[in-house]
Design a protein around this motif. Structure first.
Motif, PDB file in Angstrom:
ATOM      1  N   ASP A 162      63.552  99.550  26.736  1.00 19.94           N
ATOM      2  CA  ASP A 162      64.124  98.414  25.862  1.00 19.94           C
ATOM      3  C   ASP A 162      63.466  97.132  26.164  1.00 19.94           C
ATOM      4  OD1 ASP A 162      66.088  99.808  24.415  1.00 19.94           O
ATOM      5  OD2 ASP A 162      67.795  99.410  25.811  1.00 19.94           O
ATOM      6  N   LEU A 163      63.313  97.085  27.395  1.00 23.68           N
ATOM      7  CA  LEU A 163      62.346  95.819  27.562  1.00 23.68           C
ATOM      8  C   LEU A 163      60.990  95.713  26.850  1.00 23.68           C
ATOM      9  CD1 LEU A 163      63.169  94.908  31.287  1.00 23.68           C
ATOM     10  CD2 LEU A 163      63.995  93.733  29.481  1.00 23.68           C
ATOM     11  N   LYS A 164      60.379  97.051  27.092  1.00 28.73           N
ATOM     12  CA  LYS A 164      59.124  96.996  26.536  1.00 28.73           C
ATOM     13  C   LYS A 164      59.089  96.836  25.026  1.00 28.73           C
ATOM     14  CE  LYS A 164      55.896  97.962  29.411  1.00 28.73           C
ATOM     15  NZ  LYS A 164      54.619  97.223  29.574  1.00 28.73           N
ATOM     16  N   GLU A 165      60.441  97.558  24.409  1.00 30.01           N
ATOM     17  CA  GLU A 165      60.381  97.152  22.997  1.00 30.01           C
ATOM     18  C   GLU A 165      60.578  95.751  22.765  1.00 30.01           C
ATOM     19  OE1 GLU A 165      63.279  99.049  19.813  1.00 30.01           O
ATOM     20  OE2 GLU A 165      62.907 100.418  21.272  1.00 30.01           O
ATOM     21  N   GLN A 166      61.605  95.181  23.575  1.00 30.65           N
ATOM     22  CA  GLN A 166      61.770  93.750  23.213  1.00 30.65           C
ATOM     23  C   GLN A 166      60.466  93.069  23.572  1.00 30.65           C
ATOM     24  OE1 GLN A 166      65.018  92.701  25.816  1.00 30.65           O
ATOM     25  NE2 GLN A 166      66.614  93.731  24.473  1.00 30.65           N
ATOM     26  N   GLU A 167      59.902  93.323  24.316  1.00 36.94           N
ATOM     27  CA  GLU A 167      58.664  92.604  24.757  1.00 36.94           C
ATOM     28  C   GLU A 167      57.481  92.900  23.463  1.00 36.94           C
ATOM     29  OE1 GLU A 167      54.620  92.791  27.545  1.00 36.94           O
ATOM     30  OE2 GLU A 167      56.425  94.002  28.361  1.00 36.94           O
ATOM     31  N   PHE A 168      57.559  94.060  22.899  1.00 34.03           N
ATOM     32  CA  PHE A 168      56.728  94.366  21.775  1.00 34.03           C
ATOM     33  C   PHE A 168      57.287  93.448  20.717  1.00 34.03           C
ATOM     34  CE2 PHE A 168      55.906  96.671  17.842  1.00 34.03           C
ATOM     35  CZ  PHE A 168      54.369  96.825  17.932  1.00 34.03           C
ATOM     36  N   LEU A 192      58.840  90.623  20.791  1.00 36.84           N
ATOM     37  CA  LEU A 192      58.657  89.597  21.298  1.00 36.84           C
ATOM     38  C   LEU A 192      57.304  89.075  20.904  1.00 36.84           C
ATOM     39  CD1 LEU A 192      59.876  86.693  22.414  1.00 36.84           C
ATOM     40  CD2 LEU A 192      59.067  87.684  24.519  1.00 36.84           C
ATOM     41  N   MET A 193      56.263  90.126  21.136  1.00 37.90           N
ATOM     42  CA  MET A 193      54.872  89.733  20.867  1.00 37.90           C
ATOM     43  C   MET A 193      54.572  89.943  19.368  1.00 37.90           C
ATOM     44  SD  MET A 193      53.038  89.519  23.456  1.00 37.90           S
ATOM     45  CE  MET A 193      51.374  90.409  23.322  1.00 37.90           C
ATOM     46  N   GLU A 194      55.350  90.463  18.804  1.00 39.84           N
ATOM     47  CA  GLU A 194      55.100  90.791  17.377  1.00 39.84           C
ATOM     48  C   GLU A 194      55.661  89.107  16.684  1.00 39.84           C
ATOM     49  OE1 GLU A 194      57.151  93.573  15.011  1.00 39.84           O
ATOM     50  OE2 GLU A 194      55.568  95.153  15.781  1.00 39.84           O
ATOM     51  N   PHE A 195      56.910  88.787  17.195  1.00 41.90           N
ATOM     52  CA  PHE A 195      57.374  87.553  16.954  1.00 41.90           C
ATOM     53  C   PHE A 195      56.589  86.435  17.165  1.00 41.90           C
ATOM     54  CE2 PHE A 195      62.011  89.070  16.807  1.00 41.90           C
ATOM     55  CZ  PHE A 195      62.191  89.154  15.540  1.00 41.90           C
ATOM     56  N   SER A 196      55.780  86.563  18.624  1.00 42.87           N
ATOM     57  CA  SER A 196      55.090  85.569  18.956  1.00 42.87           C
ATOM     58  C   SER A 196      53.726  85.511  18.008  1.00 42.87           C
ATOM     59  CB  SER A 196      54.472  85.975  20.398  1.00 42.87           C
ATOM     60  OG  SER A 196      53.562  84.910  20.714  1.00 42.87           O
ATOM     61  N   ASN A 197      53.085  86.712  17.742  1.00 39.84           N
ATOM     62  CA  ASN A 197      52.138  86.646  16.704  1.00 39.84           C
ATOM     63  C   ASN A 197      52.284  86.288  15.410  1.00 39.84           C
ATOM     64  OD1 ASN A 197      50.307  87.917  18.435  1.00 39.84           O
ATOM     65  ND2 ASN A 197      50.626  89.983  18.030  1.00 39.84           N
ATOM     66  N   MET A 198      53.706  86.705  14.862  1.00 43.79           N
ATOM     67  CA  MET A 198      54.121  85.857  13.513  1.00 43.79           C
ATOM     68  C   MET A 198      54.248  84.466  13.694  1.00 43.79           C
ATOM     69  SD  MET A 198      56.890  88.714  12.533  1.00 43.79           S
ATOM     70  CE  MET A 198      56.917  89.058  10.807  1.00 43.79           C
ATOM     71  N   LEU A 199      54.792  84.054  14.897  1.00 42.42           N
ATOM     72  CA  LEU A 199      54.904  82.667  15.232  1.00 42.42           C
ATOM     73  C   LEU A 199      53.677  82.083  14.889  1.00 42.42           C
ATOM     74  CD1 LEU A 199      56.957  80.505  15.547  1.00 42.42           C
ATOM     75  CD2 LEU A 199      56.352  80.550  18.005  1.00 42.42           C
ATOM     76  N   LEU A 200      52.507  82.448  15.724  1.00 42.17           N
ATOM     77  CA  LEU A 200      51.324  82.125  15.781  1.00 42.17           C
ATOM     78  C   LEU A 200      50.698  82.062  14.153  1.00 42.17           C
ATOM     79  CD1 LEU A 200      49.626  83.598  18.690  1.00 42.17           C
ATOM     80  CD2 LEU A 200      50.101  81.024  18.391  1.00 42.17           C
ATOM     81  N   LEU A 201      50.813  83.158  13.609  1.00 42.83           N
ATOM     82  CA  LEU A 201      50.631  83.441  12.179  1.00 42.83           C
ATOM     83  C   LEU A 201      51.242  82.295  11.288  1.00 42.83           C
ATOM     84  CD1 LEU A 201      48.747  84.871  10.263  1.00 42.83           C
ATOM     85  CD2 LEU A 201      50.532  86.489   9.921  1.00 42.83           C
ATOM     86  N   VAL A 202      52.635  82.139  11.404  1.00 46.19           N
ATOM     87  CA  VAL A 202      53.354  81.087  10.633  1.00 46.19           C
ATOM     88  C   VAL A 202      52.683  79.774  11.148  1.00 46.19           C
ATOM     89  CG1 VAL A 202      55.415  80.073  10.366  1.00 46.19           C
ATOM     90  CG2 VAL A 202      55.237  82.458  10.320  1.00 46.19           C
ATOM     91  N   MET A 203      52.484  79.560  12.192  1.00 48.95           N
ATOM     92  CA  MET A 203      52.049  78.275  12.850  1.00 48.95           C
ATOM     93  C   MET A 203      50.508  77.901  12.237  1.00 48.95           C
ATOM     94  SD  MET A 203      53.011  77.874  16.750  1.00 48.95           S
ATOM     95  CE  MET A 203      52.207  76.338  17.163  1.00 48.95           C
ATOM     96  N   ALA A 204      49.773  79.034  12.136  1.00 50.78           N
ATOM     97  CA  ALA A 204      48.340  78.933  11.492  1.00 50.78           C
ATOM     98  C   ALA A 204      48.641  78.686  10.196  1.00 50.78           C
ATOM     99  CB  ALA A 204      47.525  80.083  11.650  1.00 50.78           C
ATOM    100  N   LEU A 205      49.618  79.337   9.331  1.00 52.39           N
ATOM    101  CA  LEU A 205      49.821  79.191   8.028  1.00 52.39           C
ATOM    102  C   LEU A 205      50.298  77.756   7.803  1.00 52.39           C
ATOM    103  CD1 LEU A 205      50.055  80.449   5.185  1.00 52.39           C
ATOM    104  CD2 LEU A 205      52.297  81.047   5.678  1.00 52.39           C
ATOM    105  N   VAL A 206      51.250  77.218   8.607  1.00 49.82           N
ATOM    106  CA  VAL A 206      51.872  75.910   8.394  1.00 49.82           C
ATOM    107  C   VAL A 206      50.778  74.793   8.676  1.00 49.82           C
ATOM    108  CG1 VAL A 206      53.273  74.253   9.751  1.00 49.82           C
ATOM    109  CG2 VAL A 206      54.132  76.439   9.337  1.00 49.82           C
ATOM    110  N   GLU A 207      49.726  75.040   9.572  1.00 48.00           N
ATOM    111  CA  GLU A 207      48.645  74.127   9.617  1.00 48.00           C
ATOM    112  C   GLU A 207      47.642  74.274   8.681  1.00 48.00           C
ATOM    113  OE1 GLU A 207      44.807  73.870  12.746  1.00 48.00           O
ATOM    114  OE2 GLU A 207      46.733  74.531  13.619  1.00 48.00           O
TER     115      GLU A 207
END
Length: 175
Positions: A8-14, A16-31
């Motif tokens: 579960d933690l690994k899945e949550q980490e995954f 979270l990593m996806e969200f982090s990547n998405m967040l980075l992608l969204v931030m790059a998109l916002v930028e």
């Protein structure tokens, strides 16, 4: 359970990593979008300046068109005046030509009259000289006539005396 929890933690980490990547992608998109917005804002400012320039150019064109219309009306008015003045000048030129021809005729007549006057003056001078000569001859003839009358009157007196003497002699002889 620990393995499940670990999974579960690994899945949550995954996730979270996806969200982090998405967040980075969204931030790059916002930028990117911020840069795009900034670029579009700069482009809009350029377009606004361009449109302002076009509007000023359009206003200038409208002004110059109105000035051009005004100038064209002035040119037409001036052309009409020039045409009228040209007709007037042509008319005056014709009158001047007629006057010049008349003056030339008068000048010719005056020259002819001047020649006639000079000829008459010459003839008058000749006649005066002839008259003076005739007057001199007349004076001479009058002087001769005066002498002839004196001599004729003397001859008449002598004749008359002679006849009286003869008469007296004849009368004396008759007495």
């Amino acid at each position: 359970m620990q393995f499940i929890r670990y999974c579960d933690l690994k899945e949550q980490e995954f996730v979270l990593m996806e969200f982090s990547n998405m967040l980075l992608l969204v931030m790059a998109l916002v930028e990117f979008l911020e840069r795009e917005a900034s670029s579009r804002e700069v482009e809009n400012q350029r377009l606004e300046k361009f449109v302002g320039g076009c509007l000023r150019t359009l206003e200038q064109m409208e002004y110059w068109e109105s000035e051009n219309g005004l100038l064209q009306r002035k040119v037409k008015k001036l052309l009409r005046k020039v045409k009228q003045q040209s007709c007037l000048i042509h008319e005056q030129d014709s009158k001047l030509d007629a006057r010049e021809a008349k003056l030339l005729g008068i000048h010719g007549a005056l020259e002819t009259k001047t020649k006639v006057i000079k000829k008459l003056e010459n003839e008058t001078g000749e006649l005066r000289a002839l008259l003076e000569q005739l007057q001199d001859e007349k004076k001479g003839l009058l002087a001769k006539l005066g002498l002839a009358e004196k001599s004729t009157s003397s001859v008449s007196k002598v004749k008359s005396l002679f006849y009286k003497v003869i008469e007296i002699i004849v009368l004396e002889k008759m007495h």
